[in-house]
Design a protein around this motif. Structure first.
Motif, PDB file in Angstrom:
ATOM      1  N   ILE A 197       0.823  -1.208   0.000  1.00 15.86           N
ATOM      2  CA  ILE A 197       0.000   0.000   0.000  1.00 15.86           C
ATOM      3  C   ILE A 197       0.859   1.261   0.000  1.00 15.86           C
ATOM      4  CG2 ILE A 197      -1.992  -1.133   1.027  1.00 15.86           C
ATOM      5  CD1 ILE A 197      -1.411   0.435   3.612  1.00 15.86           C
ATOM      6  N   GLY A 198       2.052   1.187   0.574  1.00 15.60           N
ATOM      7  CA  GLY A 198       2.960   2.330   0.521  1.00 15.60           C
ATOM      8  C   GLY A 198       3.419   2.604  -0.899  1.00 15.60           C
ATOM      9  N   THR A 199       3.709   1.559  -1.648  1.00 15.29           N
ATOM     10  CA  THR A 199       4.114   1.708  -3.045  1.00 15.29           C
ATOM     11  C   THR A 199       2.970   2.275  -3.881  1.00 15.29           C
ATOM     12  OG1 THR A 199       5.640  -0.147  -2.805  1.00 15.29           O
ATOM     13  CG2 THR A 199       5.015   0.457  -5.041  1.00 15.29           C
ATOM     14  N   ALA A 200       1.775   1.761  -3.678  1.00 14.71           N
ATOM     15  CA  ALA A 200       0.610   2.267  -4.411  1.00 14.71           C
ATOM     16  C   ALA A 200       0.383   3.739  -4.093  1.00 14.71           C
ATOM     17  CB  ALA A 200      -0.632   1.458  -4.057  1.00 14.71           C
ATOM     18  N   LEU A 253      -2.511  10.870   0.687  1.00 13.56           N
ATOM     19  CA  LEU A 253      -1.732   9.778   0.089  1.00 13.56           C
ATOM     20  C   LEU A 253      -0.328   9.715   0.674  1.00 13.56           C
ATOM     21  CD1 LEU A 253      -2.968  10.183  -3.576  1.00 13.56           C
ATOM     22  CD2 LEU A 253      -3.428   8.244  -2.064  1.00 13.56           C
ATOM     23  N   GLY A 254       0.254  10.876   0.921  1.00 16.86           N
ATOM     24  CA  GLY A 254       1.574  10.916   1.552  1.00 16.86           C
ATOM     25  C   GLY A 254       1.551  10.317   2.947  1.00 16.86           C
ATOM     26  N   SER A 255       0.453  10.500   3.652  1.00 16.34           N
ATOM     27  CA  SER A 255       0.373   9.926   5.000  1.00 16.34           C
ATOM     28  C   SER A 255       0.294   8.400   4.950  1.00 16.34           C
ATOM     29  CB  SER A 255      -0.805  10.516   5.772  1.00 16.34           C
ATOM     30  OG  SER A 255      -2.030  10.126   5.222  1.00 16.34           O
ATOM     31  N   VAL A 256      -0.318   7.857   3.917  1.00 15.92           N
ATOM     32  CA  VAL A 256      -0.311   6.396   3.754  1.00 15.92           C
ATOM     33  C   VAL A 256       1.117   5.920   3.516  1.00 15.92           C
ATOM     34  CG1 VAL A 256      -1.101   4.451   2.341  1.00 15.92           C
ATOM     35  CG2 VAL A 256      -2.680   6.303   2.892  1.00 15.92           C
ATOM     36  N   LEU A 257       1.849   6.657   2.695  1.00 14.13           N
ATOM     37  CA  LEU A 257       3.240   6.318   2.419  1.00 14.13           C
ATOM     38  C   LEU A 257       4.078   6.381   3.694  1.00 14.13           C
ATOM     39  CD1 LEU A 257       5.381   5.687   0.254  1.00 14.13           C
ATOM     40  CD2 LEU A 257       5.585   8.144  -0.118  1.00 14.13           C
ATOM     41  N   VAL A 258       3.940   7.454   4.463  1.00 18.49           N
ATOM     42  CA  VAL A 258       4.709   7.599   5.708  1.00 18.49           C
ATOM     43  C   VAL A 258       4.280   6.555   6.733  1.00 18.49           C
ATOM     44  CG1 VAL A 258       5.154   9.139   7.664  1.00 18.49           C
ATOM     45  CG2 VAL A 258       5.224  10.037   5.341  1.00 18.49           C
ATOM     46  N   GLY A 259       2.963   6.344   6.863  1.00 13.55           N
ATOM     47  CA  GLY A 259       2.491   5.323   7.795  1.00 13.55           C
ATOM     48  C   GLY A 259       3.017   3.936   7.445  1.00 13.55           C
ATOM     49  N   PHE A 283      -3.569  -3.720  14.738  1.00  6.09           N
ATOM     50  CA  PHE A 283      -3.003  -3.736  13.391  1.00  6.09           C
ATOM     51  C   PHE A 283      -4.089  -3.875  12.319  1.00  6.09           C
ATOM     52  CE2 PHE A 283       0.643  -5.072  16.025  1.00  6.09           C
ATOM     53  CZ  PHE A 283       1.412  -3.938  15.808  1.00  6.09           C
ATOM     54  N   ASP A 284      -5.181  -4.538  12.657  1.00  3.77           N
ATOM     55  CA  ASP A 284      -6.305  -4.589  11.731  1.00  3.77           C
ATOM     56  C   ASP A 284      -6.897  -3.192  11.528  1.00  3.77           C
ATOM     57  OD1 ASP A 284      -6.125  -7.378  11.458  1.00  3.77           O
ATOM     58  OD2 ASP A 284      -7.412  -7.703  13.204  1.00  3.77           O
ATOM     59  N   THR A 285      -7.037  -2.447  12.612  1.00  2.29           N
ATOM     60  CA  THR A 285      -7.570  -1.080  12.535  1.00  2.29           C
ATOM     61  C   THR A 285      -6.655  -0.194  11.709  1.00  2.29           C
ATOM     62  OG1 THR A 285      -8.642  -1.340  14.683  1.00  2.29           O
ATOM     63  CG2 THR A 285      -8.296   0.923  13.887  1.00  2.29           C
ATOM     64  N   LEU A 286      -5.350  -0.299  11.948  1.00  7.35           N
ATOM     65  CA  LEU A 286      -4.391   0.488  11.157  1.00  7.35           C
ATOM     66  C   LEU A 286      -4.494   0.139   9.680  1.00  7.35           C
ATOM     67  CD1 LEU A 286      -1.240   0.329  13.450  1.00  7.35           C
ATOM     68  CD2 LEU A 286      -2.650   2.341  12.955  1.00  7.35           C
ATOM     69  N   ALA A 287      -4.601  -1.142   9.382  1.00  6.49           N
ATOM     70  CA  ALA A 287      -4.695  -1.571   7.985  1.00  6.49           C
ATOM     71  C   ALA A 287      -5.956  -1.015   7.324  1.00  6.49           C
ATOM     72  CB  ALA A 287      -4.680  -3.103   7.898  1.00  6.49           C
ATOM     73  N   VAL A 288      -7.089  -1.123   7.990  1.00  5.11           N
ATOM     74  CA  VAL A 288      -8.343  -0.623   7.424  1.00  5.11           C
ATOM     75  C   VAL A 288      -8.265   0.893   7.236  1.00  5.11           C
ATOM     76  CG1 VAL A 288     -10.795  -0.275   7.910  1.00  5.11           C
ATOM     77  CG2 VAL A 288      -9.764  -2.523   8.260  1.00  5.11           C
ATOM     78  N   ALA A 289      -7.739   1.605   8.228  1.00  2.00           N
ATOM     79  CA  ALA A 289      -7.654   3.064   8.134  1.00  2.00           C
ATOM     80  C   ALA A 289      -6.745   3.504   6.998  1.00  2.00           C
ATOM     81  CB  ALA A 289      -7.172   3.644   9.462  1.00  2.00           C
ATOM     82  N   LEU A 290      -5.582   2.880   6.870  1.00  2.00           N
ATOM     83  CA  LEU A 290      -4.656   3.271   5.800  1.00  2.00           C
ATOM     84  C   LEU A 290      -5.203   2.906   4.416  1.00  2.00           C
ATOM     85  CD1 LEU A 290      -1.212   2.492   7.450  1.00  2.00           C
ATOM     86  CD2 LEU A 290      -2.194   4.740   6.956  1.00  2.00           C
ATOM     87  N   VAL A 291      -5.850   1.774   4.300  1.00  2.00           N
ATOM     88  CA  VAL A 291      -6.457   1.407   3.017  1.00  2.00           C
ATOM     89  C   VAL A 291      -7.615   2.359   2.696  1.00  2.00           C
ATOM     90  CG1 VAL A 291      -7.802  -0.366   1.808  1.00  2.00           C
ATOM     91  CG2 VAL A 291      -5.694  -0.986   2.981  1.00  2.00           C
ATOM     92  N   ALA A 292      -8.374   2.743   3.692  1.00  2.00           N
ATOM     93  CA  ALA A 292      -9.460   3.702   3.458  1.00  2.00           C
ATOM     94  C   ALA A 292      -8.900   5.027   2.940  1.00  2.00           C
ATOM     95  CB  ALA A 292     -10.263   3.923   4.738  1.00  2.00           C
ATOM     96  N   ILE A 293      -7.831   5.504   3.551  1.00  2.00           N
ATOM     97  CA  ILE A 293      -7.213   6.754   3.079  1.00  2.00           C
ATOM     98  C   ILE A 293      -6.668   6.580   1.670  1.00  2.00           C
ATOM     99  CG2 ILE A 293      -5.371   8.437   3.481  1.00  2.00           C
ATOM    100  CD1 ILE A 293      -5.697   7.829   6.497  1.00  2.00           C
ATOM    101  N   LEU A 294      -6.071   5.430   1.391  1.00  2.00           N
ATOM    102  CA  LEU A 294      -5.550   5.156   0.054  1.00  2.00           C
ATOM    103  C   LEU A 294      -6.682   5.152  -0.980  1.00  2.00           C
ATOM    104  CD1 LEU A 294      -3.200   4.321  -1.837  1.00  2.00           C
ATOM    105  CD2 LEU A 294      -3.670   1.957  -1.185  1.00  2.00           C
TER     106      LEU A 294
END
Length: 167
Positions: free
Chosen positions: A16-19, A55-61, A136-147
Motif C-alpha cells: 500500500i505504501g508503493t501504491a 496519500l503521503g500519509s499512507v506512504l509515511v504510515g 493492526f487490523d484497525t491500522l490496515a483498514v484506516a490506511l487502506v481507506a485513506i488510500l
C-alpha cells in the motif's frame, strides 16, 4: 522490549505504501493541469493538496510500520501524532471546502472519511500499548481507506480537469 507482531504485515504495508507513492506522482500531474486555471487557490488548498497529504500519509504510515527497529512506544507516539495531526488537518480542509456546493460523495471523500480514518489511526495508537488484538487490523483498514479515498479524489480531480470547459 518485546518485538511487535509486524512481520506478518510487512508485505501489506510495502504494497500500500508503493501504491500510495505512485498515486502521489499522479496527483502532481493533476496539479500541473490545474496550473492553467485562473482561480486555482481553492482548488489547490481544498482538493489537490489534501489529496497529496492523505496519500503521503499512507506512504509515511507504511514506512513507519515497516521499520525494522520499531518499538511499541515509538509506534504509539508516531501513529498517535500522525492520526491526531491528520484529523486536525481534515478539519482544516473541511473548513475550506464545506461551504462549497459539493455532492455527498465529495463531502464524504474529501472530508468525512479521511477524518474518520485518522481518528481510527490515533485510537489504534492509543490502544496499542495494551496489545489489543485489533490494533493492526484497525491500522490496515484506516490506511487502506485513506488510500482508496486518495485514489478516488485523484481520479475526481483529473476527470474534472480533463472535462472542464477551457473558457
Amino acid at each position: 522490549m518485546a518485538a511487535l507482531p509486524l512481520a506478518d504485515w510487512r508485505d501489506f504495508y510495502v504494497t500500500i505504501g508503493t501504491a500510495s507513492g505512485a498515486i502521489v506522482g499522479a496527483s502532481f500531474i493533476v496539479a500541473t493541469l490545474a496550473s492553467e486555471l485562473k482561480e486555482r487557490t481553492l482548488g489547490l488548498r481544498g482538493f489537490i493538496t489534501p489529496t497529496a497529504v492523505y496519500l503521503g500519509s499512507v506512504l509515511v504510515g507504511s514506512a513507519i510500520l515497516t521499520a525494522p527497529t520499531l518499538t511499541p512506544f515509538a509506534l504509539a507516539v508516531l501513529l498517535g501524532a500522525g492520526g491526531t495531526g491528520g484529523a486536525v488537518y481534515g478539519f482544516v480542509v473541511a473548513r475550506r471546502v464545506w461551504k462549497l456546493n459539493l455532492d455527498l460523495a465529495d463531502r464524504a471523500c474529501y472530508v468525512v472519511l479521511p477524518i474518520a480514518a485518522y481518528v481510527a489511526i490515533a485510537a489504534a495508537a492509543f490502544v496499542e500499548s495494551w496489545a489489543v488484538d485489533w490494533t493492526f487490523d484497525t491500522l490496515a483498514v484506516a490506511l487502506v481507506a485513506i488510500l482508496i479515498v486518495g485514489m478516488r479524489n485523484a481520479w475526481d480531480m483529473a476527470s474534472f480537469m480533463i472535462t472542464r470547459d477551457r473558457e
